[in-house]
Design a protein around this motif. Sequence first.
Motif, PDB file in Angstrom:
ATOM      1  N   UNK A  47       0.808  -1.216   0.000  1.00  0.00           N
ATOM      2  CA  UNK A  47       0.000   0.000   0.000  1.00  0.00           C
ATOM      3  C   UNK A  47       0.849   1.279   0.000  1.00  0.00           C
ATOM      4  N   UNK A  48       2.020   1.232   0.600  1.00  0.00           N
ATOM      5  CA  UNK A  48       2.914   2.402   0.514  1.00  0.00           C
ATOM      6  C   UNK A  48       3.308   2.632  -0.935  1.00  0.00           C
ATOM      7  N   UNK A  49       3.678   1.558  -1.617  1.00  0.00           N
ATOM      8  CA  UNK A  49       4.037   1.681  -3.032  1.00  0.00           C
ATOM      9  C   UNK A  49       2.841   2.197  -3.845  1.00  0.00           C
ATOM     10  N   UNK A  50       1.673   1.603  -3.647  1.00  0.00           N
ATOM     11  CA  UNK A  50       0.476   1.997  -4.403  1.00  0.00           C
ATOM     12  C   UNK A  50       0.120   3.468  -4.191  1.00  0.00           C
ATOM     13  N   UNK A  51       0.282   3.947  -2.969  1.00  0.00           N
ATOM     14  CA  UNK A  51      -0.055   5.338  -2.656  1.00  0.00           C
ATOM     15  C   UNK A  51       0.762   6.301  -3.511  1.00  0.00           C
ATOM     16  N   UNK A  52       2.049   6.051  -3.619  1.00  0.00           N
ATOM     17  CA  UNK A  52       2.917   6.962  -4.368  1.00  0.00           C
ATOM     18  C   UNK A  52       2.890   6.688  -5.865  1.00  0.00           C
ATOM     19  N   UNK A  53       2.587   5.466  -6.262  1.00  0.00           N
ATOM     20  CA  UNK A  53       2.562   5.117  -7.683  1.00  0.00           C
ATOM     21  C   UNK A  53       1.420   5.813  -8.420  1.00  0.00           C
ATOM     22  N   UNK A  54       0.422   6.241  -7.699  1.00  0.00           N
ATOM     23  CA  UNK A  54      -0.769   6.853  -8.309  1.00  0.00           C
ATOM     24  C   UNK A  54      -0.681   8.375  -8.463  1.00  0.00           C
ATOM     25  N   UNK A  55       0.375   9.002  -7.932  1.00  0.00           N
ATOM     26  CA  UNK A  55       0.409  10.458  -7.957  1.00  0.00           C
ATOM     27  C   UNK A  55       1.840  10.997  -7.917  1.00  0.00           C
ATOM     28  N   UNK A  56       2.183  11.788  -8.917  1.00  0.00           N
ATOM     29  CA  UNK A  56       3.504  12.426  -8.919  1.00  0.00           C
ATOM     30  C   UNK A  56       3.579  13.521  -7.856  1.00  0.00           C
ATOM     31  N   UNK A  57       2.437  14.151  -7.549  1.00  0.00           N
ATOM     32  CA  UNK A  57       2.420  15.179  -6.501  1.00  0.00           C
ATOM     33  C   UNK A  57       2.740  14.560  -5.141  1.00  0.00           C
ATOM     34  N   UNK A  58       2.149  13.389  -4.847  1.00  0.00           N
ATOM     35  CA  UNK A  58       2.455  12.697  -3.594  1.00  0.00           C
ATOM     36  C   UNK A  58       3.939  12.350  -3.526  1.00  0.00           C
ATOM     37  N   UNK A  59       4.483  11.872  -4.643  1.00  0.00           N
ATOM     38  CA  UNK A  59       5.920  11.535  -4.686  1.00  0.00           C
ATOM     39  C   UNK A  59       6.771  12.758  -4.392  1.00  0.00           C
ATOM     40  N   UNK A  69      14.096  15.688   6.302  1.00  0.00           N
ATOM     41  CA  UNK A  69      14.374  14.903   7.505  1.00  0.00           C
ATOM     42  C   UNK A  69      15.759  14.263   7.499  1.00  0.00           C
ATOM     43  N   UNK A  70      16.214  13.839   6.332  1.00  0.00           N
ATOM     44  CA  UNK A  70      17.450  13.050   6.285  1.00  0.00           C
ATOM     45  C   UNK A  70      18.596  13.731   5.546  1.00  0.00           C
ATOM     46  N   UNK A  71      18.270  14.731   4.732  1.00  0.00           N
ATOM     47  CA  UNK A  71      19.290  15.359   3.905  1.00  0.00           C
ATOM     48  C   UNK A  71      19.654  14.529   2.693  1.00  0.00           C
ATOM     49  N   UNK A  72      18.916  13.456   2.453  1.00  0.00           N
ATOM     50  CA  UNK A  72      19.213  12.552   1.337  1.00  0.00           C
ATOM     51  C   UNK A  72      18.026  12.471   0.384  1.00  0.00           C
ATOM     52  N   UNK A  73      18.335  12.130  -0.847  1.00  0.00           N
ATOM     53  CA  UNK A  73      17.296  11.889  -1.847  1.00  0.00           C
ATOM     54  C   UNK A  73      16.710  10.505  -1.583  1.00  0.00           C
ATOM     55  N   UNK A  74      15.404  10.378  -1.742  1.00  0.00           N
ATOM     56  CA  UNK A  74      14.758   9.093  -1.469  1.00  0.00           C
ATOM     57  C   UNK A  74      15.050   8.096  -2.566  1.00  0.00           C
ATOM     58  N   UNK A  75      15.040   6.847  -2.179  1.00  0.00           N
ATOM     59  CA  UNK A  75      15.076   5.762  -3.146  1.00  0.00           C
ATOM     60  C   UNK A  75      13.628   5.381  -3.389  1.00  0.00           C
ATOM     61  N   UNK A  76      13.260   5.234  -4.645  1.00  0.00           N
ATOM     62  CA  UNK A  76      11.867   4.932  -4.979  1.00  0.00           C
ATOM     63  C   UNK A  76      11.443   3.611  -4.343  1.00  0.00           C
ATOM     64  N   UNK A  77      10.237   3.602  -3.791  1.00  0.00           N
ATOM     65  CA  UNK A  77       9.707   2.381  -3.199  1.00  0.00           C
ATOM     66  C   UNK A  77       9.533   1.330  -4.286  1.00  0.00           C
ATOM     67  N   UNK A  78       9.729   0.084  -3.913  1.00  0.00           N
ATOM     68  CA  UNK A  78       9.612  -1.013  -4.870  1.00  0.00           C
ATOM     69  C   UNK A  78       8.259  -1.698  -4.711  1.00  0.00           C
ATOM     70  N   UNK A  79       7.767  -2.211  -5.808  1.00  0.00           N
ATOM     71  CA  UNK A  79       6.490  -2.925  -5.769  1.00  0.00           C
ATOM     72  C   UNK A  79       6.735  -4.410  -5.547  1.00  0.00           C
ATOM     73  N   UNK A  80       5.698  -5.092  -5.149  1.00  0.00           N
ATOM     74  CA  UNK A  80       5.762  -6.546  -5.041  1.00  0.00           C
ATOM     75  C   UNK A  80       5.467  -7.114  -6.419  1.00  0.00           C
ATOM     76  N   UNK A  81       6.372  -7.894  -6.919  1.00  0.00           N
ATOM     77  CA  UNK A  81       6.202  -8.470  -8.249  1.00  0.00           C
ATOM     78  C   UNK A  81       5.345  -9.711  -8.226  1.00  0.00           C
ATOM     79  N   UNK A  82       5.241 -10.324  -9.402  1.00  0.00           N
ATOM     80  CA  UNK A  82       4.464 -11.560  -9.507  1.00  0.00           C
ATOM     81  C   UNK A  82       5.095 -12.672  -8.681  1.00  0.00           C
ATOM     82  N   UNK A  83       6.417 -12.681  -8.633  1.00  0.00           N
ATOM     83  CA  UNK A  83       7.108 -13.626  -7.761  1.00  0.00           C
ATOM     84  C   UNK A  83       7.441 -12.873  -6.485  1.00  0.00           C
TER      85      UNK A  83
END
Length: 130
Positions: A47-59, A69-83
């Motif tokens: 659901x964290x992945x789905x939340x951001x995958x649906x909106x560039x503004x949210x991202x 908060x961290x001074x770092x660029x975020x790493x994009x959340x990964x989705x759960x694949x078929x496997x």
Amino acid sequence: LSLSLSLSLSLSLSLSFCLSLFLSLSLKVSQYAVAKLPSIVEFIVRESYNHFARSTLRCANYQDLHKEMTGKVTKQLASLGKTQWLSLADALAIILAQWDALAAYFQAEANSGHADSHTIRQLANLLSFG
């Protein structure tokens, strides 16, 4: 010469069999581990992945918060694949590395008044216990 060839062939087949057995057992162990994983962990990742995958503004909003908060660029959340068992470890590692920022983001969204999504409130509650 034939003894050497026979020994070499036997050793090669033994190594091949051992490797095949090891890979098969690794697959079974991984699948079992994912099957026993609490559904809450899968829910947070999915659901964290789905939340951001649906909106560039949210991202963009989340990236700003994370950088603040961290001074770092975020790493994009990964989705759960078929496997799922293959992708879960990577996806979960990213979530864990960004836990505090995700908790703050979803808490702010839940408190904002315009976020009436039940999923957002659930994520805020689950991430706040980290």
